[in-house]
Design a protein around this motif. Sequence first.
Motif, short mmCIF file in Angstrom:
data_model
loop_
_atom_site.label_atom_id
_atom_site.label_comp_id
_atom_site.label_asym_id
_atom_site.label_seq_id
_atom_site.Cartn_x
_atom_site.Cartn_y
_atom_site.Cartn_z
N ILE A 271 22.68 -40.95 14.35
CA ILE A 271 23.04 -41.73 12.95
C ILE A 271 24.29 -42.33 13.26
O ILE A 271 25.52 -41.71 13.49
CB ILE A 271 23.07 -40.84 11.91
CG1 ILE A 271 21.76 -40.16 11.75
CG2 ILE A 271 23.26 -41.63 10.65
CD1 ILE A 271 21.69 -39.07 10.63
N PHE A 272 24.54 -43.65 13.08
CA PHE A 272 25.81 -44.91 12.89
C PHE A 272 25.92 -45.04 11.52
O PHE A 272 25.02 -45.43 10.80
CB PHE A 272 25.51 -45.85 13.66
CG PHE A 272 25.33 -45.30 15.22
CD1 PHE A 272 26.30 -45.65 16.24
CD2 PHE A 272 24.16 -44.91 15.94
CE1 PHE A 272 26.42 -45.06 17.55
CE2 PHE A 272 23.99 -44.42 17.42
CZ PHE A 272 25.06 -44.37 17.93
N PHE A 282 15.84 -42.88 16.88
CA PHE A 282 15.07 -41.80 17.06
C PHE A 282 14.47 -41.86 18.31
O PHE A 282 13.99 -42.95 18.71
CB PHE A 282 14.01 -41.77 15.97
CG PHE A 282 14.35 -41.67 14.53
CD1 PHE A 282 14.39 -40.70 13.86
CD2 PHE A 282 14.70 -42.86 13.77
CE1 PHE A 282 14.79 -40.54 12.43
CE2 PHE A 282 15.10 -43.03 12.47
CZ PHE A 282 15.22 -41.64 11.80
N VAL A 283 14.56 -40.68 19.04
CA VAL A 283 13.92 -40.78 20.46
C VAL A 283 13.08 -39.52 20.48
O VAL A 283 13.25 -38.38 20.11
CB VAL A 283 15.08 -40.44 21.42
CG1 VAL A 283 14.72 -40.61 22.78
CG2 VAL A 283 16.26 -41.60 21.29
N GLU A 284 11.84 -39.65 21.07
CA GLU A 284 10.96 -38.97 21.22
C GLU A 284 9.98 -38.91 22.47
O GLU A 284 9.97 -40.16 23.05
CB GLU A 284 10.11 -38.68 20.26
CG GLU A 284 9.13 -39.72 19.96
CD GLU A 284 8.33 -39.79 18.42
OE1 GLU A 284 7.64 -38.85 18.35
OE2 GLU A 284 8.36 -40.79 17.90
N PRO A 285 9.57 -37.99 23.19
CA PRO A 285 8.72 -38.11 24.46
C PRO A 285 7.45 -39.25 24.19
O PRO A 285 6.85 -39.24 23.14
CB PRO A 285 8.15 -36.97 24.74
CG PRO A 285 8.89 -35.71 24.13
CD PRO A 285 9.54 -36.30 22.80
N PHE A 286 7.51 -40.18 25.07
CA PHE A 286 6.41 -41.02 24.69
C PHE A 286 5.04 -40.70 24.94
O PHE A 286 4.53 -39.52 25.93
CB PHE A 286 6.48 -42.25 26.11
CG PHE A 286 5.43 -43.07 25.93
CD1 PHE A 286 5.24 -44.11 24.97
CD2 PHE A 286 4.34 -43.27 26.89
CE1 PHE A 286 4.38 -45.25 24.91
CE2 PHE A 286 3.30 -43.94 26.84
CZ PHE A 286 3.35 -45.08 25.78
N ALA A 311 10.30 -42.65 29.89
CA ALA A 311 9.31 -41.74 29.39
C ALA A 311 9.47 -41.60 27.86
O ALA A 311 9.00 -40.33 27.44
CB ALA A 311 9.29 -40.11 30.12
N TYR A 312 10.20 -42.38 27.35
CA TYR A 312 10.61 -41.88 25.91
C TYR A 312 10.23 -43.31 24.82
O TYR A 312 10.13 -44.41 25.40
CB TYR A 312 12.35 -41.74 25.69
CG TYR A 312 12.65 -40.69 26.34
CD1 TYR A 312 12.65 -39.28 25.88
CD2 TYR A 312 12.94 -40.55 27.70
CE1 TYR A 312 13.19 -38.18 26.67
CE2 TYR A 312 13.42 -39.42 28.34
CZ TYR A 312 13.28 -38.23 27.94
OH TYR A 312 13.81 -37.08 28.80
N TRP A 313 10.04 -42.67 23.70
CA TRP A 313 9.59 -43.57 22.75
C TRP A 313 10.93 -43.85 21.69
O TRP A 313 11.33 -42.85 21.31
CB TRP A 313 8.49 -43.24 21.85
CG TRP A 313 8.07 -44.47 21.04
CD1 TRP A 313 8.09 -44.23 19.46
CD2 TRP A 313 7.42 -45.54 21.18
NE1 TRP A 313 7.37 -45.24 18.88
CE2 TRP A 313 6.91 -46.18 20.04
CE3 TRP A 313 6.92 -46.09 22.36
CZ2 TRP A 313 6.35 -47.45 19.92
CZ3 TRP A 313 6.31 -47.49 22.44
CH2 TRP A 313 5.82 -47.94 21.15
N VAL A 314 11.28 -45.01 21.45
CA VAL A 314 12.58 -45.16 20.95
C VAL A 314 12.21 -46.03 19.33
O VAL A 314 11.70 -47.07 19.55
CB VAL A 314 13.77 -45.78 21.31
CG1 VAL A 314 14.97 -46.06 20.69
CG2 VAL A 314 14.02 -45.13 22.84
N THR A 315 12.69 -45.44 18.28
CA THR A 315 12.57 -46.22 17.21
C THR A 315 13.93 -46.31 16.57
O THR A 315 14.72 -45.46 16.21
CB THR A 315 11.68 -45.56 16.08
OG1 THR A 315 10.34 -45.10 16.57
CG2 THR A 315 11.54 -46.11 14.72
#
Length: 336
Positions: A271-272, A282-286, A311-315
């Motif tokens: 958080i910024f 938000f970062v989670e495994p793809f 290998a990650y999914w970023v929101t």
Amino acid sequence: MNLKLLRLLALAGCTLPAMGYVAAQATPAAASAVESRGINDWLMRMHEASRKRSYIGTFVVSSGGAMSSAKIWHVCEGDQQMERVETLTGAPRSIFRHNDQVVTFMPDHKVVRSEKRESLGMFPQLLQSTDGRIADFYKVKQEGTDRVAGVEADIVLLVPKDSMRFGYRVWTEQKKGLVVKLQTLDTDGKVLEQAAFSELQLDAPVKMDKLLQMMGKVEGYRVEKPVLVKTTASAEGWVLKAPVAGFKPMSCYKRPVTANPAPGEEPLQWIFSDGLASVSIFVEPFDRQRHERESSLSMGATQTITRQLDAYWVTVMGEVPMATLKLFANGLERRK
């Protein structure tokens, strides 16, 4: 309903000092110091008004062509804060907040979620700092008076000094400074999102012990207690290649979704904030089944970008212009 942004500024207050007149006669350095002190004093007054006043009100939010509303009960006793929010539109929700403890009742699913939520550091910690960051990126203009929900209010405009953030028009109750209406403005000054009390009873006889009893009535519900694990982005192997002007990292958490997640599988939230606006990464495994395609979405003041990074999914989500959000999305990098 975007109550987060609302509460952020609704933690706040009223009339400005004659800041413009004093600053006009000062040297540039002195004027900057006066402006910084004036904005921070004003925001802190709003914060104190929201903390110390008891009230009952109906809050209406208009965003992206959709409207939602909720009824709010708020009480303060000493250093204890208590709040109850009942959604009036959409799925039924009852949300209780006692200091940093938040309990959400979801009657449709017979589920209660109980969790601790730290302050993002926006109020009052940031406003008590001496770096004057808010005054570096926003200036204040008075815009007269108005009546909202039957109370007299002063109108103040927070104008961003660059195109990296949105502006705000704030209506604050004149006597003590509670925010009664808030508009978020795009870079052209058009209203992206509006939130306001449609009815408001100030200094209402709200009883904290009664709300605490209601908060504890979980019989017949399945109680979920998600655990947030405090961490740092660098410890998890993530960095921003370049800082985004005005935005500082406030906190970073992992939220385990299984009993024994493998290292790196826990979703991460970084958080910024620039003191007013916030951005979350938000970062989670793809997961090929769930993460179909990258996208950009605007909903009122909230912008969202999704993308795959190795290998990650970023929101990336925040109440900032899309160009600012792209700086966060494009600057994120995996270092381990």
